[in-house]
Design a protein around this motif. Structure first.
Motif, PDB file in Angstrom:
ATOM      1  N   HIS A 198      10.961   3.390  -2.504  1.00  0.00           N
ATOM      2  CA  HIS A 198      10.123   4.470  -1.965  1.00  0.00           C
ATOM      3  C   HIS A 198       9.228   3.798  -0.936  1.00  0.00           C
ATOM      4  CE1 HIS A 198       6.584   7.481  -2.892  1.00  0.00           C
ATOM      5  NE2 HIS A 198       7.090   7.647  -1.675  1.00  0.00           N
ATOM      6  N   GLU A 199       9.392   4.168   0.322  1.00  0.00           N
ATOM      7  CA  GLU A 199       8.658   3.451   1.362  1.00  0.00           C
ATOM      8  C   GLU A 199       8.105   4.372   2.434  1.00  0.00           C
ATOM      9  OE1 GLU A 199       9.612   2.818   4.674  1.00  0.00           O
ATOM     10  OE2 GLU A 199      11.687   3.526   4.690  1.00  0.00           O
ATOM     11  N   LYS A 200       7.009   3.931   3.001  1.00  0.00           N
ATOM     12  CA  LYS A 200       6.376   4.612   4.128  1.00  0.00           C
ATOM     13  C   LYS A 200       6.399   3.646   5.305  1.00  0.00           C
ATOM     14  CE  LYS A 200       3.386   7.007   0.862  1.00  0.00           C
ATOM     15  NZ  LYS A 200       2.011   7.418   0.513  1.00  0.00           N
ATOM     16  N   THR A 201       7.137   4.011   6.323  1.00  0.00           N
ATOM     17  CA  THR A 201       7.237   3.205   7.532  1.00  0.00           C
ATOM     18  C   THR A 201       6.123   3.617   8.479  1.00  0.00           C
ATOM     19  OG1 THR A 201       9.647   3.057   7.317  1.00  0.00           O
ATOM     20  CG2 THR A 201       8.707   2.555   9.476  1.00  0.00           C
ATOM     21  N   LYS A 202       5.254   2.672   8.812  1.00  0.00           N
ATOM     22  CA  LYS A 202       4.151   2.936   9.733  1.00  0.00           C
ATOM     23  C   LYS A 202       4.386   2.122  11.000  1.00  0.00           C
ATOM     24  CE  LYS A 202       0.885   3.610   5.900  1.00  0.00           C
ATOM     25  NZ  LYS A 202       0.399   4.974   6.151  1.00  0.00           N
ATOM     26  N   VAL A 203       4.526   2.817  12.119  1.00  0.00           N
ATOM     27  CA  VAL A 203       4.862   2.179  13.386  1.00  0.00           C
ATOM     28  C   VAL A 203       3.678   2.270  14.341  1.00  0.00           C
ATOM     29  CG1 VAL A 203       6.394   2.239  15.390  1.00  0.00           C
ATOM     30  CG2 VAL A 203       7.318   2.675  13.098  1.00  0.00           C
ATOM     31  N   THR A 204       3.365   1.152  14.967  1.00  0.00           N
ATOM     32  CA  THR A 204       2.346   1.087  16.009  1.00  0.00           C
ATOM     33  C   THR A 204       3.037   0.836  17.356  1.00  0.00           C
ATOM     34  OG1 THR A 204       0.775   0.140  14.436  1.00  0.00           O
ATOM     35  CG2 THR A 204       0.245  -0.095  16.760  1.00  0.00           C
ATOM     36  N   PRO A 205       2.646   1.552  18.427  1.00  0.00           N
ATOM     37  CA  PRO A 205       1.619   2.596  18.494  1.00  0.00           C
ATOM     38  C   PRO A 205       2.069   3.886  17.814  1.00  0.00           C
ATOM     39  CG  PRO A 205       2.679   2.322  20.626  1.00  0.00           C
ATOM     40  CD  PRO A 205       3.210   1.242  19.763  1.00  0.00           C
ATOM     41  N   LYS A 224       7.687   8.602  18.747  1.00  0.00           N
ATOM     42  CA  LYS A 224       8.450   9.569  17.970  1.00  0.00           C
ATOM     43  C   LYS A 224       9.390   8.830  17.012  1.00  0.00           C
ATOM     44  CE  LYS A 224       8.938  13.450  21.252  1.00  0.00           C
ATOM     45  NZ  LYS A 224       9.955  14.235  21.994  1.00  0.00           N
ATOM     46  N   LEU A 225       9.502   9.360  15.791  1.00  0.00           N
ATOM     47  CA  LEU A 225      10.384   8.760  14.795  1.00  0.00           C
ATOM     48  C   LEU A 225      11.332   9.814  14.229  1.00  0.00           C
ATOM     49  CD1 LEU A 225       7.813   6.656  12.706  1.00  0.00           C
ATOM     50  CD2 LEU A 225       9.138   5.923  14.701  1.00  0.00           C
ATOM     51  N   GLY A 226      12.541   9.377  13.993  1.00  0.00           N
ATOM     52  CA  GLY A 226      13.523  10.203  13.306  1.00  0.00           C
ATOM     53  C   GLY A 226      14.372   9.305  12.426  1.00  0.00           C
ATOM     54  N   VAL A 227      15.251   9.902  11.634  1.00  0.00           N
ATOM     55  CA  VAL A 227      16.076   9.088  10.744  1.00  0.00           C
ATOM     56  C   VAL A 227      17.487   9.651  10.689  1.00  0.00           C
ATOM     57  CG1 VAL A 227      15.383  10.383   8.670  1.00  0.00           C
ATOM     58  CG2 VAL A 227      16.189   8.023   8.444  1.00  0.00           C
ATOM     59  N   GLU A 228      18.465   8.732  10.699  1.00  0.00           N
ATOM     60  CA  GLU A 228      19.866   9.088  10.497  1.00  0.00           C
ATOM     61  C   GLU A 228      20.202   8.830   9.034  1.00  0.00           C
ATOM     62  OE1 GLU A 228      22.257   6.697  13.087  1.00  0.00           O
ATOM     63  OE2 GLU A 228      20.954   7.009  14.811  1.00  0.00           O
ATOM     64  N   ILE A 229      20.696   9.847   8.320  1.00  0.00           N
ATOM     65  CA  ILE A 229      21.115   9.697   6.926  1.00  0.00           C
ATOM     66  C   ILE A 229      22.428  10.459   6.751  1.00  0.00           C
ATOM     67  CG2 ILE A 229      20.515  10.025   4.508  1.00  0.00           C
ATOM     68  CD1 ILE A 229      17.608  10.317   5.288  1.00  0.00           C
ATOM     69  N   PRO A 230      23.557   9.731   6.590  1.00  0.00           N
ATOM     70  CA  PRO A 230      23.737   8.294   6.753  1.00  0.00           C
ATOM     71  C   PRO A 230      23.743   7.925   8.239  1.00  0.00           C
ATOM     72  CG  PRO A 230      25.849   9.332   6.370  1.00  0.00           C
ATOM     73  CD  PRO A 230      24.811  10.425   6.248  1.00  0.00           C
ATOM     74  N   SER A 231      24.043   6.669   8.513  1.00  0.00           N
ATOM     75  CA  SER A 231      24.061   6.199   9.897  1.00  0.00           C
ATOM     76  C   SER A 231      24.911   7.115  10.769  1.00  0.00           C
ATOM     77  CB  SER A 231      24.634   4.779   9.965  1.00  0.00           C
ATOM     78  OG  SER A 231      23.832   3.883   9.247  1.00  0.00           O
ATOM     79  N   GLY A 232      24.328   7.534  11.905  1.00  0.00           N
ATOM     80  CA  GLY A 232      25.059   8.344  12.860  1.00  0.00           C
ATOM     81  C   GLY A 232      24.933   9.839  12.689  1.00  0.00           C
ATOM     82  N   VAL A 233      24.194  10.283  11.650  1.00  0.00           N
ATOM     83  CA  VAL A 233      24.087  11.718  11.372  1.00  0.00           C
ATOM     84  C   VAL A 233      22.659  12.188  11.604  1.00  0.00           C
ATOM     85  CG1 VAL A 233      24.339  13.538   9.645  1.00  0.00           C
ATOM     86  CG2 VAL A 233      25.962  11.630   9.704  1.00  0.00           C
ATOM     87  N   ASP A 256      14.757  13.360  20.884  1.00  0.00           N
ATOM     88  CA  ASP A 256      14.953  13.731  22.285  1.00  0.00           C
ATOM     89  C   ASP A 256      14.684  15.214  22.527  1.00  0.00           C
ATOM     90  OD1 ASP A 256      17.167  14.383  20.721  1.00  0.00           O
ATOM     91  OD2 ASP A 256      18.551  14.280  22.416  1.00  0.00           O
ATOM     92  N   LYS A 257      14.192  15.891  21.487  1.00  0.00           N
ATOM     93  CA  LYS A 257      13.946  17.331  21.580  1.00  0.00           C
ATOM     94  C   LYS A 257      12.445  17.598  21.389  1.00  0.00           C
ATOM     95  CE  LYS A 257      18.396  18.062  21.746  1.00  0.00           C
ATOM     96  NZ  LYS A 257      19.122  18.500  20.559  1.00  0.00           N
ATOM     97  N   ASP A 258      12.105  18.892  21.402  1.00  0.00           N
ATOM     98  CA  ASP A 258      10.713  19.297  21.227  1.00  0.00           C
ATOM     99  C   ASP A 258      10.349  19.504  19.766  1.00  0.00           C
ATOM    100  OD1 ASP A 258      10.202  19.326  23.989  1.00  0.00           O
ATOM    101  OD2 ASP A 258      11.076  21.337  24.178  1.00  0.00           O
ATOM    102  N   PHE A 259      11.282  19.296  18.853  1.00  0.00           N
ATOM    103  CA  PHE A 259      11.020  19.443  17.418  1.00  0.00           C
ATOM    104  C   PHE A 259      11.963  18.522  16.658  1.00  0.00           C
ATOM    105  CE2 PHE A 259      14.614  22.148  18.196  1.00  0.00           C
ATOM    106  CZ  PHE A 259      15.359  22.111  17.030  1.00  0.00           C
ATOM    107  N   GLY A 260      11.652  18.354  15.378  1.00  0.00           N
ATOM    108  CA  GLY A 260      12.538  17.572  14.532  1.00  0.00           C
ATOM    109  C   GLY A 260      12.259  16.090  14.555  1.00  0.00           C
ATOM    110  N   PHE A 261      10.985  15.711  14.647  1.00  0.00           N
ATOM    111  CA  PHE A 261      10.612  14.293  14.643  1.00  0.00           C
ATOM    112  C   PHE A 261       9.223  14.156  14.030  1.00  0.00           C
ATOM    113  CE2 PHE A 261       9.347  16.156  18.681  1.00  0.00           C
ATOM    114  CZ  PHE A 261       8.007  15.814  18.760  1.00  0.00           C
ATOM    115  N   ARG A 262       8.878  12.937  13.672  1.00  0.00           N
ATOM    116  CA  ARG A 262       7.527  12.591  13.260  1.00  0.00           C
ATOM    117  C   ARG A 262       6.941  11.656  14.302  1.00  0.00           C
ATOM    118  NH1 ARG A 262       6.696  13.314   7.682  1.00  0.00           N
ATOM    119  NH2 ARG A 262       4.548  12.783   8.208  1.00  0.00           N
ATOM    120  N   ARG A 263       5.626  11.449  14.232  1.00  0.00           N
ATOM    121  CA  ARG A 263       5.010  10.450  15.097  1.00  0.00           C
ATOM    122  C   ARG A 263       4.292   9.410  14.243  1.00  0.00           C
ATOM    123  NH1 ARG A 263       4.996  11.434  20.699  1.00  0.00           N
ATOM    124  NH2 ARG A 263       5.359  13.615  21.280  1.00  0.00           N
ATOM    125  N   GLY A 264       4.695   8.162  14.407  1.00  0.00           N
ATOM    126  CA  GLY A 264       3.960   7.048  13.838  1.00  0.00           C
ATOM    127  C   GLY A 264       4.245   6.689  12.401  1.00  0.00           C
TER     128      GLY A 264
END
Length: 254
Positions: free
Chosen positions: A111-118, A122-131, A145-153
């Motif tokens: 169980h992990e929280k990825t915190k990215v600086t800066p 924008k962050l997104g995730v492929e589960i599984p790879s490529g999806v 690459d869109k206006d929705f469907g991502f997190r920041r940081g």
């Protein structure tokens, strides 16, 4: 007693419920042990991008990474080429969070929280790879690459055995940025409770549990196979009766 500690990680003896939107099902786990208790912070360092790597442009064409760990202006990791985090000595040294479903590790969960600086990246995730797993009305694809469907940081995940995830990153500013990654994580040893009444009450939110809704809006066959191999079933329907849960529990492997 609190279900989670000050880091938002589940305390030993308490319950973790991981909901899969694509299937309307959830896994209910009891945390037996936290193997990294007291060492939950992992300062990983630079995002693993290397000088000369090719990223996609948010405008047109491609962009070259100018320096290790730098995300160029107006660039993103393409779908299918998201980031995995290598770690020497890990079960899979190319992907530190991966554990196999058919082994003694099947009762482990990261169980992990990825915190990215800066934090504006924008962050997104492929589960599984490529999806891609972000959709509007389950029809319109979202993403970094869109206006929705991502997190920041920051993004929070549970890593299931047998599935490779990939992190996607986009920089929608006009500046090249140096990056840093910190993980807040727990390595749980878990069990699936064998009490159908308990599970039913957790699913009805009558018993406290930490709930995490996973970004899985499309349940690929690879995901289903991993669930079956690790746990023997694909989760509990959130509206399941005690009798239905009892039947599912007959298949449980952990």
């Amino acid at each position: 007693m609190a279900v989670v500690d000050e880091l938002g990680l589940v305390v030993e003896g308490q319950y973790l419920t991981v909901f899969i939107p694509a299937t309307y099902k959830a896994f209910v786990f009891q945390v037996i042990s936290r193997l990294n208790r007291g060492y939950e912070v992992f300062d990983y360092g630079l995002i693993p991008l290397s000088t000369g790597d090719t990223l996609a442009s948010l405008d047109t064409g491609s962009v070259t990474v100018p320096e290790d760990g730098v995300v160029p202006a107006r660039s993103m990791t393409p779908l299918g080429s998201g980031i995995q985090f290598p770690l020497d000595g890990a079960y899979d040294e190319t992907d530190m969070w991966y554990i196999p479903p058919e082994s003694d590790y099947a009762n482990r969960l990261f169980h992990e929280k990825t915190k990215v600086t800066p934090a504006f990246l924008k962050l997104g995730v492929e589960i599984p790879s490529g999806v891609e797993q972000s959709f509007f009305q389950t029809k319109v694809s979202g993403g970094i690459d869109k206006d929705f469907g991502f997190r920041r940081g920051e993004i929070e995940l549970v890593h299931f055995p047998g599935i490779h995830y990939r992190l996607r990153v986009a920089n929608d500013t006009n500046l090249n940025v140096y990056t840093y990654v910190r993980f807040i994580y727990a390595e749980y040893v878990v069990r699936i409770p064998k009490d159908a009444s308990l599970i039913c009450n957790i699913l009805r939110r009558k018993i406290p549990s930490y709930w995490l809704s996973m970004p899985i809006q499309k349940c690929e066959e690879e995901i289903r196979r991993a669930f079956e191999k690790a746990y023997g079933f694909e989760g509990f329907p959130i509206t399941a009766t005690e009798e239905e849960i009892e039947e599912i529990l007959k298949k449980a492997k952990i």
